[in-house]
Enzyme design. Sequence first.
Site, mmCIF file in Angstrom:
data_model
loop_
_atom_site.group_PDB
_atom_site.id
_atom_site.type_symbol
_atom_site.label_atom_id
_atom_site.label_comp_id
_atom_site.label_asym_id
_atom_site.label_seq_id
_atom_site.Cartn_x
_atom_site.Cartn_y
_atom_site.Cartn_z
ATOM 1 N N HIS A 220 -4.123 -13.139 4.662
ATOM 2 C CA HIS A 220 -4.788 -11.888 4.286
ATOM 3 C C HIS A 220 -5.190 -11.139 5.546
ATOM 4 C CE1 HIS A 220 -6.994 -9.387 1.342
ATOM 5 N NE2 HIS A 220 -7.810 -9.153 2.368
ATOM 6 N N SER A 221 -4.662 -9.931 5.701
ATOM 7 C CA SER A 221 -5.019 -9.114 6.860
ATOM 8 C C SER A 221 -6.342 -8.402 6.602
ATOM 9 C CB SER A 221 -3.925 -8.085 7.134
ATOM 10 O OG SER A 221 -2.711 -8.724 7.469
ATOM 11 N N ALA A 222 -7.192 -8.387 7.606
ATOM 12 C CA ALA A 222 -8.511 -7.770 7.476
ATOM 13 C C ALA A 222 -8.388 -6.340 6.982
ATOM 14 C CB ALA A 222 -9.234 -7.794 8.818
ATOM 15 N N CYS A 223 -9.264 -5.981 6.054
ATOM 16 C CA CYS A 223 -9.313 -4.612 5.533
ATOM 17 C C CYS A 223 -10.783 -4.274 5.307
ATOM 18 C CB CYS A 223 -8.514 -4.495 4.237
ATOM 19 S SG CYS A 223 -8.578 -2.835 3.506
ATOM 20 N N GLU A 261 -6.258 -5.323 11.235
ATOM 21 C CA GLU A 261 -6.646 -4.201 10.370
ATOM 22 C C GLU A 261 -5.595 -3.102 10.364
ATOM 23 O OE1 GLU A 261 -9.133 -2.169 7.860
ATOM 24 O OE2 GLU A 261 -10.097 -3.807 8.966
ATOM 25 N N ASP A 295 4.857 -1.320 9.997
ATOM 26 C CA ASP A 295 3.947 -2.466 9.986
ATOM 27 C C ASP A 295 3.942 -3.082 11.374
ATOM 28 O OD1 ASP A 295 2.533 -4.849 9.477
ATOM 29 O OD2 ASP A 295 3.384 -5.052 7.470
ATOM 30 N N ARG A 297 1.939 -5.690 12.290
ATOM 31 C CA ARG A 297 1.345 -7.023 12.288
ATOM 32 C C ARG A 297 2.305 -8.077 12.824
ATOM 33 N NH1 ARG A 297 -0.601 -7.088 6.106
ATOM 34 N NH2 ARG A 297 1.397 -5.978 5.970
ATOM 35 N N THR A 318 1.494 -13.975 -2.304
ATOM 36 C CA THR A 318 1.857 -12.726 -1.647
ATOM 37 C C THR A 318 2.847 -11.940 -2.496
ATOM 38 O OG1 THR A 318 2.669 -11.728 0.409
ATOM 39 C CG2 THR A 318 3.814 -13.694 -0.365
#
Length: 363
Positions: A220-223, A261, A295, A297, A318
């Site tokens: 999970h990418s920080a949001c 983020e 993207d 990331r 996912t």
Amino acid sequence: MSLSPSIVERINRARADLRMGVPVVLTGEGGGVLVVAAEVLDAARLAELRLLGGTPVLAVTAHRAATLKTPAYDGDVARLRIPADASVPWIRALADPADDLRAPMKGPLLAERAGPAALHRAAIGLVKSAELLPAALVLGLDRPLAVAADNSLTVIDMAAAGPMLLRATPVHPVVSARLPMAAAEAGRLHVFRPEDGGTEHYAIEIGQPARDRPVLARLHSACFTGDVMGSLKCDCGPQLRAALAQMGAGGAGVLLYLNQEGRGIGLANKMRAYSLQDQGFDTVEANHRLGFDDDERDFRLGSSLLRRMGFSAVRLLTNNPNKVAMLAANGVEVVERVPLRVGEGRHNAAYLATKAAKSGHLL
């Protein structure tokens, strides 16, 4: 043992300098250049830079060059000549698309096509890794080391730094402690610190998942906007809570909370993208106008953390097939992709449709 900084430490020092508006010097094949991030350039430093002689250029990505209607002769990079009378606001307007629709005519712009662009490409990469707009004012130097010494500037040898910028940054455990949560009382939070001095990442372990069989996992990418503020513009907050709830119901799982983020561009740039979305651009178009890829990331980080914790196989929560492919390519077997379809509403329907159409998300 030397007390002087390693190349990895110098890179991190350069990122900090760039964020504060301090120039850095890059050296490599073809000589050396002075680099200042366009976003934080000020009039005083621009004047000092011009006293060094030569003609500075603004290095931007091909995505940003396309928006500016100027050719990127170097493929992924364009080098735009800066006129002698160009002001800081004019330079920033080339880097920041905030006013593109109000004032679309920036030129005429002339792009350099002669000479090597390797150091210009490196400058953009370094600025981007500092979570600044991917645009750098670059000035060629005849005596780069002397300029650096005279002005106490950080010097980065790109022959040594290049491989370090491309590699997956090793992460090391800092501490872990018990953390009872609403999703599961049997929780544990692990903190990991990247070797390059970057932002720490976290692993939330639910129960005591076995290491000898596939674990239910989520990257999970920080949001901040979705996870903390409950934003309706994305599905991140609902996905985070649903993943933890599913792990809690099953009695075991691991959620990696990766501080990447805004798909890796940082919160400030993410808010810039949101402003562009309010002008009518979709999420991918907004990233491109800023100069970023769809993207940014690095999902190699997820496989590194999982292996570090002893997991070699996962059931991955996912909708993003790129996560599956990246884990598989980096030594973690994905035995099952578990869909996570939650959080759709009227505020994010178009955003989710774009993720499906342009980024391949399975929605």
